[in-house]
Scaffold this motif. Structure first.
Motif, PDB file in Angstrom:
ATOM      1  N   ALA A 240       6.440   5.579  -0.275  1.00  0.00           N
ATOM      2  CA  ALA A 240       5.668   6.334   0.999  1.00  0.00           C
ATOM      3  C   ALA A 240       6.285   7.725   0.662  1.00  0.00           C
ATOM      4  N   VAL A 241       5.276   8.683   0.424  1.00  0.00           N
ATOM      5  CA  VAL A 241       5.443  10.260   0.134  1.00  0.00           C
ATOM      6  C   VAL A 241       5.384  10.912   1.272  1.00  0.00           C
ATOM      7  N   LEU A 242       6.174  11.845   1.527  1.00  0.00           N
ATOM      8  CA  LEU A 242       6.019  12.860   2.641  1.00  0.00           C
ATOM      9  C   LEU A 242       5.932  14.237   2.025  1.00  0.00           C
ATOM     10  N   MET A 243       4.946  14.972   2.216  1.00  0.00           N
ATOM     11  CA  MET A 243       5.105  16.339   1.983  1.00  0.00           C
ATOM     12  C   MET A 243       4.697  17.064   3.129  1.00  0.00           C
ATOM     13  N   PRO A 244       5.748  17.801   3.835  1.00  0.00           N
ATOM     14  CA  PRO A 244       5.691  18.465   5.265  1.00  0.00           C
ATOM     15  C   PRO A 244       5.158  19.718   4.915  1.00  0.00           C
TER      16      PRO A 244
ATOM     17  N   THR B 165       0.915  -1.256  -0.024  1.00  0.00           N
ATOM     18  CA  THR B 165      -0.206  -0.114   0.171  1.00  0.00           C
ATOM     19  C   THR B 165       0.962   1.375   0.162  1.00  0.00           C
ATOM     20  N   HIS B 166       0.415   2.001  -0.994  1.00  0.00           N
ATOM     21  CA  HIS B 166       1.277   3.452  -0.804  1.00  0.00           C
ATOM     22  C   HIS B 166       0.919   4.265   0.327  1.00  0.00           C
ATOM     23  N   LEU B 167       1.723   5.236   0.690  1.00  0.00           N
ATOM     24  CA  LEU B 167       1.336   5.989   1.940  1.00  0.00           C
ATOM     25  C   LEU B 167       1.874   7.382   1.481  1.00  0.00           C
ATOM     26  N   ILE B 168       0.917   8.437   1.624  1.00  0.00           N
ATOM     27  CA  ILE B 168       0.954   9.913   1.348  1.00  0.00           C
ATOM     28  C   ILE B 168       0.782  10.603   2.918  1.00  0.00           C
ATOM     29  N   ALA B 169       1.654  11.261   3.261  1.00  0.00           N
ATOM     30  CA  ALA B 169       1.592  11.925   4.485  1.00  0.00           C
ATOM     31  C   ALA B 169       1.666  13.315   4.250  1.00  0.00           C
ATOM     32  N   THR B 170       0.720  14.505   4.997  1.00  0.00           N
ATOM     33  CA  THR B 170       1.105  15.830   4.479  1.00  0.00           C
ATOM     34  C   THR B 170       1.559  16.488   6.039  1.00  0.00           C
ATOM     35  N   ASN B 171       1.946  17.686   5.829  1.00  0.00           N
ATOM     36  CA  ASN B 171       2.268  18.431   7.080  1.00  0.00           C
ATOM     37  C   ASN B 171       3.116  18.097   7.946  1.00  0.00           C
ATOM     38  N   GLU B 172       2.727  18.256   9.201  1.00  0.00           N
ATOM     39  CA  GLU B 172       3.394  17.615  10.657  1.00  0.00           C
ATOM     40  C   GLU B 172       3.147  16.182  10.737  1.00  0.00           C
ATOM     41  N   SER B 173       2.641  15.575   9.774  1.00  0.00           N
ATOM     42  CA  SER B 173       2.201  14.063  10.073  1.00  0.00           C
ATOM     43  C   SER B 173       3.220  13.092  10.557  1.00  0.00           C
ATOM     44  N   LEU B 174       3.135  12.422  11.567  1.00  0.00           N
ATOM     45  CA  LEU B 174       4.143  11.476  12.246  1.00  0.00           C
ATOM     46  C   LEU B 174       5.338  12.404  12.777  1.00  0.00           C
ATOM     47  N   SER B 175       5.382  13.577  12.914  1.00  0.00           N
ATOM     48  CA  SER B 175       6.345  14.420  13.789  1.00  0.00           C
ATOM     49  C   SER B 175       6.673  13.976  15.023  1.00  0.00           C
TER      50      SER B 175
ATOM     51  N   LEU C  91      10.118   5.000   7.234  1.00  0.00           N
ATOM     52  CA  LEU C  91       9.116   5.238   6.131  1.00  0.00           C
ATOM     53  C   LEU C  91       9.321   6.127   4.979  1.00  0.00           C
ATOM     54  N   PHE C  92       9.888   7.478   5.422  1.00  0.00           N
ATOM     55  CA  PHE C  92       9.956   8.451   4.331  1.00  0.00           C
ATOM     56  C   PHE C  92      11.532   8.872   4.116  1.00  0.00           C
ATOM     57  N   GLY C  93      12.420   8.416   4.996  1.00  0.00           N
ATOM     58  CA  GLY C  93      13.806   8.752   4.859  1.00  0.00           C
ATOM     59  C   GLY C  93      14.009  10.025   4.918  1.00  0.00           C
ATOM     60  N   ALA C  94      13.346  10.609   6.172  1.00  0.00           N
ATOM     61  CA  ALA C  94      13.192  12.019   6.508  1.00  0.00           C
ATOM     62  C   ALA C  94      13.455  12.516   7.923  1.00  0.00           C
ATOM     63  N   LYS C  95      14.106  13.605   8.064  1.00  0.00           N
ATOM     64  CA  LYS C  95      14.514  14.169   9.385  1.00  0.00           C
ATOM     65  C   LYS C  95      13.904  15.543   9.277  1.00  0.00           C
ATOM     66  N   ALA C  96      13.053  15.824  10.360  1.00  0.00           N
ATOM     67  CA  ALA C  96      12.602  17.166  10.569  1.00  0.00           C
ATOM     68  C   ALA C  96      13.901  18.128  11.076  1.00  0.00           C
ATOM     69  N   VAL C  97      13.814  19.435  10.276  1.00  0.00           N
ATOM     70  CA  VAL C  97      14.907  20.345  10.516  1.00  0.00           C
ATOM     71  C   VAL C  97      14.284  21.537  11.230  1.00  0.00           C
ATOM     72  N   GLN C  98      13.112  22.011  10.547  1.00  0.00           N
ATOM     73  CA  GLN C  98      12.387  23.046  11.229  1.00  0.00           C
ATOM     74  C   GLN C  98      10.729  22.879  10.572  1.00  0.00           C
ATOM     75  N   PRO C  99      10.144  22.012  11.282  1.00  0.00           N
ATOM     76  CA  PRO C  99       8.766  21.525  10.766  1.00  0.00           C
ATOM     77  C   PRO C  99       7.783  22.577  10.683  1.00  0.00           C
ATOM     78  N   ASP C 100       7.975  23.696  11.552  1.00  0.00           N
ATOM     79  CA  ASP C 100       6.974  24.547  11.499  1.00  0.00           C
ATOM     80  C   ASP C 100       7.384  26.025  11.036  1.00  0.00           C
ATOM     81  N   GLN C 101       7.752  25.880   9.766  1.00  0.00           N
ATOM     82  CA  GLN C 101       8.232  27.252   9.206  1.00  0.00           C
ATOM     83  C   GLN C 101       6.966  27.965   8.384  1.00  0.00           C
ATOM     84  N   ASP C 102       6.917  29.281   8.605  1.00  0.00           N
ATOM     85  CA  ASP C 102       5.858  29.967   8.196  1.00  0.00           C
ATOM     86  C   ASP C 102       6.087  29.893   6.637  1.00  0.00           C
TER      87      ASP C 102
END
Length: 663
Positions: A522-526, A415-425, A434-445
């Motif tokens: 798995a797709v992350l769109m933060p 099953t493909h996975l799509i997550a948006t914004n601060e999902s799983l932060s 899941l995404f090969g991602a590390k949060a640097v600044q998850p709440d940037q304006d």
């Protein structure tokens, strides 16, 4: 139908009420019984009696409803009690961290762990069951109170002495004073609240069923109830015209062993109870109910006769009569959807709800079929989740360990996975896995930033566009361990007059990361993609999601395609004829295509929908149908079937139509 009676209407004309119910094709009435005040002759000291009560009104209503084949669910509300009870037992009632009470006129908010709910509640419900041959009970406003819901004022976590004592026994801790998701004590308190509410409902369930197993229990939660009730009502701006579809799909798919009943609340607000929503909105809610698997459920203020706002009465008559005439086609559904959207709770609110609704809106307008699944129920739905081709997490910040394991298992299974914004932060290890991602600044304006759809093989909708505006949250993440990255993020540049603008530079960050798994991606769109579309409605933001979905699963629209206007809501369901002999049967009798016309929704107002003409549909249908017909028009539909697909046309759509495709 629910008649939410003010105290002064406890002398209603019973014969008139019965005639109205029959005229509306109603088979179940919800009516006041007790709690805040008794609408019956109680003998209990701590059950306050309605001073306007006509001696045997409730008994007459129940007996005459039964004579006319109408079931009766009696309503209780134990969230408040009269000041006379408060004067005798002040320790039974809510106490804020500042020592404040929550009061509405002469009614005070009670505390769930105090004797009023722990004992008196059972006495009151038991007394009503012993007095009357009721068919069900409905518990309004169960659970913990932190605000005056009728005035919109927050007061804080209840510090009642009974709550303090029970929480200490449960956890060995003192009650928290502030709601802080990061505080371990508050986390334990959240767990405690669920435990105590479940315990109360379990005991109530045992008591009711011991008296009569056939009494249905109905309230706004999933454990120890027969009917889960939800509500469609106006709640903030922008208006949400898919409220009923949202509520019903969320409950239907999250609690598959329960009946769902979504109430269309006629009042505009707690401050404007005597004014109802527009008739066109009432119609949309009711048709969405039956399209998604709920029965019809309408809550009005007071009696039907002499009501302050009767504009929707004709809608009630029309939709209820239609449901009655076609009942066997409604309510026993199995969704064919291949996309699941995870909801942030049973009753989402705030900015997370906007992200969630925006994602739904994108899919609805594209006519992609999807199910809604409550985040708290994921751990119980492992096999179901593996059956979807795509799962979308719209800002689902954290999940319990069981739910997270279900998501990981679904991804591992294809099953493909799509997550948006601060999902799983809240789960940095899961973000990396899941995404090969590390949060640097998850709440940037994100105001003034741009996204660049450079890869046209993925973002096929942007052949005439090189930059996409942004605002709201735009997270900066390290995607070094992802397999692919897209949508470079550009800086805001120079603000000013036209002569001075420009200076947009790559930030080095991307808005999309893709990690390959053995059988899926798995797709992350933060980024706050859904919220941006929900608030502003620019289609370029919708196309980002749709292009990603088509990139992951190019055949996802193969289930259902149409040329219908984006504001024609299309809901496809497999159905089993809903008759007593089919109870529990899972082999479908065919497919129903529900069409709810929302073209009359302007953004702030509900008008009559525009007539939509020359609609074409292509539906995946494995077996050649024996017949295809419209339910409202009762007309046969010309169709072509070949190689597992059905093509059909409808010349004209008004407010609603359902196309029945029989095996």
């Amino acid at each position: 139908m629910q008649t939410n009676l003010p105290a002064y209407e406890a002398d209603l004309n019973v014969n008139s009420l019965i005639n109205d119910l029959k005229g509306f094709s109603v088979n179940t009435l919800i009516i006041n019984a007790g709690g805040i005040m008794a609408f019956y002759p109680t003998k209990l000291e701590d059950q306050y009696t309605n001073p306007f009560m006509k001696e045997n009104m409730l008994g007459d209503v129940i007996s005459k409803c039964h004579e006319n084949g109408i079931r009766v669910i009696v309503r209780f509300d134990f969230s408040r009690a009269h000041e006379s009870i408060f004067d005798r037992h002040p320790d039974w009632f809510y106490l804020s961290p500042k020592g404040e009470r929550i009061r509405n006129d002469d009614m005070y908010v009670i505390s769930i762990n105090a004797p009023y709910e722990q004992k008196v509640l059972f006495d009151i419900v038991g007394e009503v069951i012993d007095l009357y041959a009721i068919d069900g009970i409905f518990i309004n406003m169960p659970g913990y109170q932190t605000r005056n819901a009728y005035e919109g004022v927050y007061h804080g976590i209840d510090q009642n002495p009974y709550d303090k004592e029970r929480f200490m026994e449960y956890s060995g801790m003192s009650l928290p004073l502030v709601e802080d998701d990061a505080d371990p004590v508050f986390q334990k308190y959240q767990e405690f609240k669920k435990f105590t509410v479940d315990d109360l409902m379990k005991r109530l369930h045992s008591m009711v069923k011991a008296k009569n197993e056939q009494i249905a229990i109905c309230t706004y939660m999933g454990n120890y109830v027969d009917i889960i009730r939800h509500e469609s009502h106006p709640s903030g701006l922008p208006y949400w015209p898919y409220s009923a579809s949202d509520n019903v799909s969320n409950v239907e798919n999250s609690y598959p062993d329960h009946i769902v009943s979504n109430a269309s609340i006629q009042q505009i607000s707690f401050q404007s109870r005597y004014n109802a929503v527009e008739p066109e909105e009432s119609a949309i809610r009711l048709y969405q109910n039956i399209a998604n698997g709920s029965g019809l459920d309408m809550s009005i203020m007071g009696d039907f006769q002499g009501n302050e706002d009767e504009r929707s009465y004709e809608v009630f008559r029309e939709v209820y009569a239609h449901h009655k005439a076609n009942e066997k086609y409604y309510g026993h559904y199995m969704s064919p959807a291949e996309i699941a959207v995870v909801s942030p709770g049973y009753w989402p609110g705030g900015e997370r709800a906007q992200e969630y609704r925006g994602i739904q809106l994108m899919l609805k307008e594209a006519h992609l079929q999807f199910d809604l699944i409550e985040d708290a129920q994921l751990s119980k739905l492992g096999s179901k989740m593996k059956g979807y081709k795509v799962i979308i997490l719209p800002e689902i910040v954290s999940l319990d360990s069981g739910s997270l394991a279900v998501i990981k298992a679904a991804v591992a299974g294809g099953t493909h996975l799509i997550a948006t914004n601060e999902s799983l932060s809240g789960h940095p290890d899961a973000l990396l896995e899941l995404f090969g991602a590390k949060a640097v600044q998850p709440d940037q304006d994100g105001a003034g930033y741009y996204l660049a759809p450079e890869n046209k093989s993925v973002f096929k909708s942007f052949d005439l566009q090189s930059l996409i505006m942004f605002k709201f949250n735009l997270g900066f993440y390290n995607f070094d361990q992802a397999n692919e990255t897209y949508l470079p993020i550009y800086t805001p540049g120079r603000p000013g007059p036209p002569e001075k603008i420009g200076g947009h530079e790559p930030t080095g960050y991307k808005a999309v990361a893709v990690k390959n798994h053995s059988a899926s991606k798995a797709v992350l769109m933060p980024i706050n993609l859904g919220r941006l579309y929900y608030i502003h409605g620019y289609e370029e933001h919708k196309q980002i999601l749709l292009d990603i979905i088509n990139y992951l699963e190019p055949g996802i629209s193969d289930l259902f395609t149409t040329n219908a206007h984006p504001r024609v809501e299309a809901v496809l369901q497999k159905y089993v004829e809903n008759t007593p002999e089919n109870f529990g049967r899972q082999e479908e009798d065919g497919i129903i295509l529900h069409l709810v016309n929302i073209t009359g929704f302007s953004g702030n107002t509900f008008f009559e929908p525009l007539t939509v003409n020359d609609l074409e549909f292509r539906v995946r249908c494995e077996v050649k149908p024996s017949s295809v017909f419209t339910m409202v028009g009762s007309d046969p539909v010309d169709y072509r079937w070949s190689d597992g697909y059905l093509q059909l046309k409808i010349e004209e759509l008004g407010q609603y139509e359902a196309v029945v495709i029989e095996k």
